[in-house]
Design a protein around this motif. Sequence first.
Motif, short mmCIF file in Angstrom:
data_model
loop_
_atom_site.label_atom_id
_atom_site.label_comp_id
_atom_site.label_asym_id
_atom_site.label_seq_id
_atom_site.Cartn_x
_atom_site.Cartn_y
_atom_site.Cartn_z
N PHE A 127 -24.03 -39.83 29.54
CA PHE A 127 -22.71 -39.46 29.04
C PHE A 127 -22.43 -40.09 27.68
O PHE A 127 -22.00 -39.42 26.74
CB PHE A 127 -21.63 -39.88 30.03
N LEU A 128 -22.70 -41.38 27.57
CA LEU A 128 -22.44 -42.08 26.30
C LEU A 128 -23.34 -41.53 25.19
O LEU A 128 -22.92 -41.39 24.03
CB LEU A 128 -22.65 -43.58 26.46
N ASP A 129 -24.57 -41.21 25.57
CA ASP A 129 -25.50 -40.66 24.58
C ASP A 129 -25.04 -39.29 24.10
O ASP A 129 -25.08 -38.99 22.89
CB ASP A 129 -26.90 -40.56 25.20
N GLU A 130 -24.57 -38.46 25.03
CA GLU A 130 -24.09 -37.13 24.65
C GLU A 130 -22.83 -37.22 23.79
O GLU A 130 -22.66 -36.45 22.84
CB GLU A 130 -23.80 -36.30 25.92
N MET A 131 -21.95 -38.14 24.13
CA MET A 131 -20.74 -38.33 23.32
C MET A 131 -21.12 -38.74 21.89
O MET A 131 -20.57 -38.22 20.90
CB MET A 131 -19.85 -39.40 23.95
N ALA A 132 -22.05 -39.68 21.80
CA ALA A 132 -22.48 -40.13 20.47
C ALA A 132 -23.16 -39.00 19.69
O ALA A 132 -22.96 -38.85 18.48
CB ALA A 132 -23.42 -41.32 20.60
N LYS A 133 -23.95 -38.18 20.40
CA LYS A 133 -24.62 -37.04 19.74
C LYS A 133 -23.59 -36.04 19.21
O LYS A 133 -23.72 -35.53 18.10
CB LYS A 133 -25.56 -36.34 20.72
N GLN A 134 -22.57 -35.77 20.05
CA GLN A 134 -21.54 -34.84 19.64
C GLN A 134 -20.81 -35.35 18.40
O GLN A 134 -20.56 -34.60 17.44
CB GLN A 134 -20.55 -34.62 20.79
N ALA A 135 -20.46 -36.64 18.43
CA ALA A 135 -19.78 -37.24 17.27
C ALA A 135 -20.70 -37.20 16.04
O ALA A 135 -20.26 -36.89 14.93
CB ALA A 135 -19.37 -38.68 17.58
N ARG A 136 -21.97 -37.50 16.26
CA ARG A 136 -22.94 -37.47 15.16
C ARG A 136 -23.04 -36.07 14.56
O ARG A 136 -23.08 -35.91 13.33
CB ARG A 136 -24.31 -37.90 15.69
N ASN A 137 -23.06 -35.04 15.42
CA ASN A 137 -23.15 -33.67 14.91
C ASN A 137 -21.91 -33.29 14.11
O ASN A 137 -22.02 -32.62 13.08
CB ASN A 137 -23.33 -32.70 16.08
#
Length: 1189
Positions: A608-618
């Motif tokens: 979950f944290l990784d996906e959140m960070a990926k979304q923010a990064r994108n």
Amino acid sequence: MSRGVIQPSQQKLAEKLTILNDRGIGMLTRVYNIKKQGQVWKACGDPKAKPSYLVDKNLESAVKFIVRKFPAVETRNNNQQLAQLQKEKSEILKNLALYYFTFVDVMEFKDHVCELLNTIDACQVFFDITVNFDLTKNYLDLVVTYTTLMIILSRIEERKAIIGLYNYAHEMTHGASDREYPRLGQMIVDYENPLKKMMEEFVPHGKSLSDALISLQVVYPRRNLSADQWRNAQLLSLISAPSTMLNPAQSDTMPCEYLSLDTMEKWIVFGFILCHAVLNSDQAALSLWKLALQSSTCLCLFRDEVFHIHKAAEDLFVNIRGYNKRINDIRECKEQALSHAGSMHRERRKFLRSALKELATVLADQPGLLGPKALFVFMALSFARDEIIWLLRHADNIQKKSTDDFIDKHIAELIFYMEELRAHVRKYGPVMQRYYVQYLSGFDAVVLNEMVQNLSVCPEDESIIMSSFVNTMTSLSVKQVEDGEVFDFRGMRLDWFRLQAYTSVSKASLGIADHKELGKMMNTIIFHTKMVDSLVEMLVETSDLSIFCFYSRAFEKMFQQCLELPSQSRHSICFPLLCAHFMSCTHELCPEERHHIGDRSLSLCNMFLDEMAKQARNLITDICTEQCTLSDQLLPKHCAKTISQAVNKKSKKATGKKGEPEREKPGVESMRKNRLLVTNLDKLHTALSELCFSINYVPNLVVWEHTFTPREYLTSHLEIRFTKSIVGMTMYNQATQEIAKPSELLTSVRAYMTVLQSIENYVTIDITRVFNNVLLQQTQHLDSHGEPTITSLYTNWYLETLLRQVSNGHIAYFPAMKAFVNLPTENELTFNAEEYSDISGTETFTKSLESEPLLVLVKVNKSFLGVPIPFLWMFIVLHLLPESIESPSLVFVFPEMRSLSELLGPYGMKFLSESLMWHIASQVSELKKLVVENMEVLTQMRTSFDKPDHMAALFKKLTSVDSVLKRMTIIGVILSFRSLAQEALRDVLSCHIPFLVSSVEDFKDHIPRETDMKVAMNVYELSSAAGLPCEIDPALVVALSSQKSENISPEEEYKIACLLMVFVAVSLPTLASNVMSQYSPAIEGHCNNIHCLAKAINQIAAALFTIHKGSIEDRLKEFLALASSSLLKIGQETDKMTTRNRESVYLLLDMIVQESPFLTMDLLESCFPYVLLRNAYHAVYKQSISASA
């Protein structure tokens, strides 16, 4: 204290209920895990977790035989079918023991439950959920736990095989069946249809069970209301009645207010199935039953095991005579549930979202209200938890075509506000403790004492317990909270449970049925004690959502929906926070699942944290792309057309085609006609701010003793993406050898960094650390992942593309412009060298505007006025020019090498220098080979420079003269490029660290001549790293030192170095015959780059003779004597072809002396008349003017 009957205290009803309920949950956990295929819990149902004997094809026939004959297996007469099991009997005993004895434990649990239920019936215990809450709740919990356990047991497909195999192996090993097998086998057979069997079993318990269930008529209908009824009652609102905001939230049924609705429905459904006769005789019971059936289509048995209410009840009642009405009731309720339950629960969730938001907001502002309004908090948590679990259960077991009511894209918001309330309770626990300690000692103790005093009858045992309650509460003080004392009221609560049991039996001296006010008061006191010492347990009781662990697919789907909806992404942090709940579903009777549930919680939290960070990064990447595009619009190369139109308009010339759309100027995107206009960039910023709120919500969270830091996930992803973006923005194409200009890359990187710096406004992260980690890695050859960096890309491009084309004669170095410039050739290059190598060169507007200028020079009537001017002011300058001036020339200063220095930094520039030096070293190595080939001739020429005829004869014996000059020219070109890079580095460092650079420069300039060479080289190395020019290039010395041959003595190496200088000196006259050797005053050099020989000769000589510890000055004097002697000879030549560029070559001597820190003009005058140099300059300038004319 002797009495004629068995005392209630001797029955220990409270203790037995407590122990059996806990043991029942443990047994449910173990049986559930067996059903999920194995003693090791596997969420995916991995077949490998199954006992191997149940899947082995060789044993399949034996297992089927045992199941068919279960529970009676005649082992003696069926040797053929069971023979295959003989070899495996010890393994079967070993591996199936845990399964078998779990079933034995279930049987023993059943025996204890039946015994306790009989005891309760014999004691004619009074049950009322509003009075003796703990006793009634535990009784109903035990009935439901027992029922649930038997249902799940009947769902284990392999139960007969496991028990039968184990018993067969036991009989083969020990000669007799296991002593528990007959009863266990019979239980399995009897409970094939568990509810039908239990309906018969509960006939004698019907009175007690129905009384307990009917007491719910005060609580359950009040809890099972529609959202409109909640809204009209302003449920959970603290601000609806401001005048009563500080009043404590009170109720006669305190523990019932936050009792789980899901739990009550299970009590009602299973309870009335077991004592179904009361449905025909009591209207209140029937009303409760129908209301529960209308609310849900399925109930949670345990974790993700569900029970489909209507079908099961109808199947049970269809065979009972006289139950047609009940069957019709069930069918009507099913239709009602299918058509209305979904929408009712959807509206409830909608109401709860707003109610919990308001509650969380008020409590965040005024945490002191957690004291008087604690009940509201736990009610809100319990209501929300019930609705979430209902949705989760029904979404996974949909029984209707329309699924809209079971898809809630806003569920994350509700969970988020639950987590916010939980955080408030944990954070402000001491506030609540202070409030309720004072409440207990100042109010509850007084009221309870008064009640006890007014009791008409109070036996000794009860009196002792009641007095201990009063004394315990009276002794409390706020100082205990301030001193951090740990409170423990578990003993007091257990005593009240015991007292409920003592006073609820039929012939109790003090009957609680006659003193309901006492029961209600004590229930309130118990709630107050929990506010002091059991806040964490209360949070688990009212808001535990560990059930998500067993609905992982739905859990992940909810998370994805949350991220996809920008308005909900701010609540996405609730999903990692929920992972911390998972461990609360474990039980000590099943320790083997603890590790697997813990791993599951960690993996989900990490995902979950990784996906959140990926979304923010994108999102950040998209914003950076937009900003880079806007920044790119400000580059001068895009303004050429606009400036051209302005100039032509002033000169009244026709421009372009008619009807051609006018190009939008930079900045148009910032002009808004109304507030409703939303650009893509606005949407990206909004989505980013929402998501970053979630990432920044908690500094860290703990899941199964592991600490997660959400911000670090974002930092890590930003570093990786920033690294890839920088390399990607170089746009390097290996096939076509194209690469972005350093100035344009620098512009893009700065735009990217500006966006990244703005992230600090959203999230508390150290973006400087990201810059340091990424940009410092880009100054190295490879980054931390072993990928190429901009340093390696640009180094390779300059060496393999630009400098290679210089060697091929397509590019020349122009000293006047301090740049490499393309030469006109048949095959034009795909790039302009000056656009990649300029440090102070110029390019006129009329040719191209393709690089960012630092300075604009306006040419007015043959004079230059230096005007530092931004791009957007160019138009103003053009309009201010006199109208008489036609087509003014705008000349731009290109900072490509400075931009390169900014990007690569000192480390990267050092790597570039080292790579350049490696190429020089390889050229010097080849030159030494040529010297060795001509060593004998060169040795003679070294001592015969004053004998012209002899020198001419010896010169004809030399071989590879052109190769020597070409290699020396290549070395000179490389050194010229390095001098540009060093000068750019010095300029950049002077801006960033002026004081440090000035200190280094001062240190270099004041080295005493007598200083040891090793010390001097250390100073030179420091100076070179700062971009300062040095008499002896330390990088070149290091590169050439590594080439020392082991087979050649130092004396021989020194001799080769001396002869190399001789070779170059005597070869210079051959340059005069080359048509490209003509000197151009405009560029202050030669088109074939022979002017670079000056730098090559000086630098190579200084490096070689530093290595061999020779006198640099003496060797250069010798070189000057030989070179001047050789050049003076061509003055006597009569062949015009041989001497066509004699004057241009003469100028090389002046360049060599001007370049050298070791030679002087006086020395040159002594061996080469200055009049020849003066005449040479005059001749080349005259020739240049005539050529241009």
